[in-house]
Design a protein around this motif. Structure first.
Motif, PDB file in Angstrom:
ATOM      1  N   LYS A  12       6.477  24.459  -4.047  1.00 25.76           N
ATOM      2  CA  LYS A  12       7.554  25.230  -4.680  1.00 25.76           C
ATOM      3  C   LYS A  12       7.006  26.462  -5.400  1.00 25.76           C
ATOM      4  O   LYS A  12       7.510  27.585  -5.225  1.00 25.76           O
ATOM      5  N   LEU A  13       5.963  26.268  -6.193  1.00 26.45           N
ATOM      6  CA  LEU A  13       5.391  27.384  -6.950  1.00 26.45           C
ATOM      7  C   LEU A  13       4.854  28.468  -6.021  1.00 26.45           C
ATOM      8  O   LEU A  13       5.048  29.667  -6.262  1.00 26.45           O
ATOM      9  N   SER A  14       4.170  28.046  -4.965  1.00 26.00           N
ATOM     10  CA  SER A  14       3.586  28.996  -4.024  1.00 26.00           C
ATOM     11  C   SER A  14       4.665  29.795  -3.301  1.00 26.00           C
ATOM     12  O   SER A  14       4.603  31.026  -3.206  1.00 26.00           O
ATOM     13  N   LEU A  15       5.674  29.105  -2.799  1.00 26.47           N
ATOM     14  CA  LEU A  15       6.722  29.804  -2.049  1.00 26.47           C
ATOM     15  C   LEU A  15       7.551  30.700  -2.965  1.00 26.47           C
ATOM     16  O   LEU A  15       7.917  31.822  -2.580  1.00 26.47           O
ATOM     17  N   GLU A  16       7.838  30.228  -4.163  1.00 28.37           N
ATOM     18  CA  GLU A  16       8.637  31.050  -5.088  1.00 28.37           C
ATOM     19  C   GLU A  16       7.924  32.353  -5.432  1.00 28.37           C
ATOM     20  O   GLU A  16       8.573  33.386  -5.624  1.00 28.37           O
ATOM     21  N   TYR A  17       6.596  32.321  -5.491  1.00 22.94           N
ATOM     22  CA  TYR A  17       5.880  33.570  -5.730  1.00 22.94           C
ATOM     23  C   TYR A  17       5.935  34.478  -4.503  1.00 22.94           C
ATOM     24  O   TYR A  17       6.266  35.662  -4.608  1.00 22.94           O
ATOM     25  N   LEU A  18       5.599  33.941  -3.339  1.00 21.42           N
ATOM     26  CA  LEU A  18       5.565  34.764  -2.127  1.00 21.42           C
ATOM     27  C   LEU A  18       6.929  35.354  -1.782  1.00 21.42           C
ATOM     28  O   LEU A  18       7.014  36.425  -1.177  1.00 21.42           O
ATOM     29  N   ALA A  19       8.004  34.660  -2.159  1.00 23.56           N
ATOM     30  CA  ALA A  19       9.358  35.129  -1.860  1.00 23.56           C
ATOM     31  C   ALA A  19      10.038  35.752  -3.078  1.00 23.56           C
ATOM     32  O   ALA A  19      11.263  35.892  -3.104  1.00 23.56           O
ATOM     33  N   SER A  20       9.253  36.147  -4.059  1.00 21.63           N
ATOM     34  CA  SER A  20       9.820  36.740  -5.270  1.00 21.63           C
ATOM     35  C   SER A  20      10.074  38.233  -5.074  1.00 21.63           C
ATOM     36  O   SER A  20       9.470  38.881  -4.215  1.00 21.63           O
ATOM     37  N   ASP A  21      10.957  38.780  -5.909  1.00 25.16           N
ATOM     38  CA  ASP A  21      11.259  40.210  -5.846  1.00 25.16           C
ATOM     39  C   ASP A  21      10.028  41.063  -6.128  1.00 25.16           C
ATOM     40  O   ASP A  21       9.937  42.201  -5.666  1.00 25.16           O
ATOM     41  N   ALA A  22       9.061  40.508  -6.860  1.00 27.05           N
ATOM     42  CA  ALA A  22       7.849  41.259  -7.191  1.00 27.05           C
ATOM     43  C   ALA A  22       7.070  41.662  -5.943  1.00 27.05           C
ATOM     44  O   ALA A  22       6.327  42.654  -5.960  1.00 27.05           O
ATOM     45  N   ILE A  35       0.847  -1.186   0.000  1.00 31.96           N
ATOM     46  CA  ILE A  35       0.000   0.000   0.000  1.00 31.96           C
ATOM     47  C   ILE A  35       0.883   1.237   0.000  1.00 31.96           C
ATOM     48  O   ILE A  35       1.781   1.370   0.821  1.00 31.96           O
ATOM     49  N   ILE A  36       0.635   2.130  -0.927  1.00 32.11           N
ATOM     50  CA  ILE A  36       1.425   3.349  -1.023  1.00 32.11           C
ATOM     51  C   ILE A  36       0.688   4.465  -0.306  1.00 32.11           C
ATOM     52  O   ILE A  36      -0.457   4.780  -0.637  1.00 32.11           O
ATOM     53  N   VAL A  37       1.328   5.063   0.685  1.00 33.32           N
ATOM     54  CA  VAL A  37       0.711   6.178   1.397  1.00 33.32           C
ATOM     55  C   VAL A  37       0.747   7.402   0.494  1.00 33.32           C
ATOM     56  O   VAL A  37       1.811   7.827   0.048  1.00 33.32           O
ATOM     57  N   LYS A  38      -0.398   7.930   0.237  1.00 32.79           N
ATOM     58  CA  LYS A  38      -0.501   9.036  -0.710  1.00 32.79           C
ATOM     59  C   LYS A  38       0.044  10.322  -0.105  1.00 32.79           C
ATOM     60  O   LYS A  38      -0.265  10.667   1.032  1.00 32.79           O
ATOM     61  N   GLU A  39       0.860  11.028  -0.857  1.00 30.74           N
ATOM     62  CA  GLU A  39       1.350  12.340  -0.442  1.00 30.74           C
ATOM     63  C   GLU A  39       0.303  13.368  -0.859  1.00 30.74           C
ATOM     64  O   GLU A  39       0.216  13.758  -2.020  1.00 30.74           O
ATOM     65  N   HIS A  40      -0.464  13.825   0.095  1.00 29.30           N
ATOM     66  CA  HIS A  40      -1.564  14.726  -0.200  1.00 29.30           C
ATOM     67  C   HIS A  40      -1.070  16.070  -0.709  1.00 29.30           C
ATOM     68  O   HIS A  40      -1.693  16.702  -1.551  1.00 29.30           O
ATOM     69  N   ILE A  41       0.037  16.546  -0.157  1.00 30.65           N
ATOM     70  CA  ILE A  41       0.606  17.828  -0.559  1.00 30.65           C
ATOM     71  C   ILE A  41       1.764  17.558  -1.512  1.00 30.65           C
ATOM     72  O   ILE A  41       2.653  16.767  -1.214  1.00 30.65           O
ATOM     73  N   LYS A  42       1.743  18.221  -2.658  1.00 25.41           N
ATOM     74  CA  LYS A  42       2.702  17.956  -3.714  1.00 25.41           C
ATOM     75  C   LYS A  42       3.838  18.976  -3.702  1.00 25.41           C
ATOM     76  O   LYS A  42       3.604  20.181  -3.526  1.00 25.41           O
ATOM     77  N   LEU A  43       5.049  18.482  -3.921  1.00 26.18           N
ATOM     78  CA  LEU A  43       6.234  19.330  -3.901  1.00 26.18           C
ATOM     79  C   LEU A  43       6.120  20.486  -4.889  1.00 26.18           C
ATOM     80  O   LEU A  43       6.475  21.631  -4.557  1.00 26.18           O
ATOM     81  N   ASN A  44       5.606  20.239  -6.068  1.00 29.60           N
ATOM     82  CA  ASN A  44       5.537  21.300  -7.065  1.00 29.60           C
ATOM     83  C   ASN A  44       4.603  22.430  -6.638  1.00 29.60           C
ATOM     84  O   ASN A  44       4.886  23.614  -6.886  1.00 29.60           O
ATOM     85  N   ASP A  45       3.496  22.077  -5.975  1.00 28.45           N
ATOM     86  CA  ASP A  45       2.575  23.102  -5.472  1.00 28.45           C
ATOM     87  C   ASP A  45       3.259  23.959  -4.411  1.00 28.45           C
ATOM     88  O   ASP A  45       3.105  25.187  -4.395  1.00 28.45           O
TER      89      ASP A  45
END
Length: 346
Positions: free
Chosen positions: A65-75, A53-63
């Motif tokens: 990464k994208l969220s943090l990269e925006y919040l921590a962007s120079d913009a 049985i594979i325990v599902k990773e509910h939270i995805k690394l790409n999500d």
């Protein structure tokens, strides 16, 4: 024959009491189970099934990464309270709440306050509990989404992006909000709170705590997540909690998670971190277990209030793993029939 075997295996998994939400029912994963079981003669044992049985990773690394990269962007210009940059962060948080059907607790998602002439906004999302009685009790999950704006320039860069401090905690709260909105696995009601003006002296969380206290909100527990973007050394607990000896929160979270992931950090006590993070106003007013959890331990990150606190310094594998491991701990806290987490002085 193989299709019949797949159906039998799925039926057996569910009949064995395995939670539906953690089973990965991807056909490729099931095929792996079938291939392995075909090699075994005789009946399939429960232990053999559970191994596959594979325990599902509910939270995805790409999500993450994208969220943090925006919040921590120079913009976002370092997200200083009252700035155009933090307004962009506030809009981003509102959109995440809206897109995931997370309701505002107040008339809007914004809890407005002033620090002299500066206008700040806490962002507050709400998911009502599913239990008719327990929904009247609240768990608060929080982090601060502001930072200091600018710092001493290095190589011409003067923007203090605040990736670890505390875009990391902000992203975690948003991802857990998305998770509970999807699963509806919270018997108690949950407030997802993101604070501004933390860097000005806990002004945002202080304002929200006072407002909720006036409403006589029945707060069971509050956890603030601060700087969770970098891992601790091998052999250390994954994270630590401030105010460790004030309550049994760490013990209970570890029990719910079925792993020793939250521990004690001597420096947290020495530097009085318990009173220096956004959990403290809630503890002071509500007198309930209100503590902060972090993976930054003064040895694993050199860029506190520094322009190099960038997304490039974040360990996204660690961060995603931590957030997924916290899910059963949070669900355990949110769903117990009684208030098991208690202050030791009660």
């Amino acid at each position: 024959m193989k299709k019949i075997l797949i159906l039998l295996i799925l039926t057996f998994m569910l009949s064995c009491g395995v939670q539906k939400q953690i089973i990965d029912t991807n056909p490729d994963s099931i095929e792996k189970v079938v291939q392995n079981t075909e090699e075994v003669e005789g009946e399939i044992s429960e232990s053999e099934i559970k191994k596959e049985i594979i325990v599902k990773e509910h939270i995805k690394l790409n999500d993450v990464k994208l969220s943090l990269e925006y919040l921590a962007s120079d913009a976002l210009e370092g997200r200083n309270t009252g700035s155009k940059g933090i307004e962009k962060a506030a809009i981003y948080i509102e959109n995440v709440f809206k897109e995931n059907n997370i309701k505002p607790y107040f008339e809007t998602y914004r809890d407005t306050f002033n620090v002299k002439a500066i206008i700040g906004y806490n962002m507050v999302g709400y998911i009502e509990g599913t239990d008719s009685n327990l929904k009247n009790e609240f768990v608060i999950l929080g982090a601060h989404y502001d930072h200091i704006g600018t710092a001493k320039a290095v190589n011409g860069d003067g923007i203090a992006n605040g990736a670890n401090d505390d875009a990391s905690g902000t992203v975690a709260v948003l991802e857990w909000a998305k998770y509970f909105s999807k699963t509806k696995s919270n018997k108690r009601s949950v407030l997802f709170t993101l604070y501004s003006a933390e860097e000005m002296g806990l002004k945002g969380s202080g304002h929200l705590a006072k407002r909720l206290k006036k409403e006589n909100l029945d707060v069971y527990t509050m956890i603030n997540f601060e700087m969770i973007g970098v891992p601790r050394a091998d052999g250390e607990t994954m994270a630590y909690i401030t105010g460790y000896k004030l309550s049994n929160m760490a013990e209970k979270l570890n029990t719910y998670a079925n792993t020793e992931m939250i521990g004690f950090l001597p420096q947290a006590k020495a530097y009085n971190l318990f009173e220096r993070s956004d959990n403290y106003p809630f503890y002071k007013l509500f007198k309930v277990p209100a503590q902060a959890i972090s993976t930054f331990d003064f040895t694993n990150f050199d860029y506190y209030h520094h322009v190099d606190d960038e997304a490039s310094e974040i360990d996204f594998n660690h961060m995603t793993n931590f957030m997924n491991k916290m899910i059963p701990a949070l669900e355990g806290m949110i769903n117990t029939t009684s208030k098991e987490i208690k202050m030791y002085n009660e």
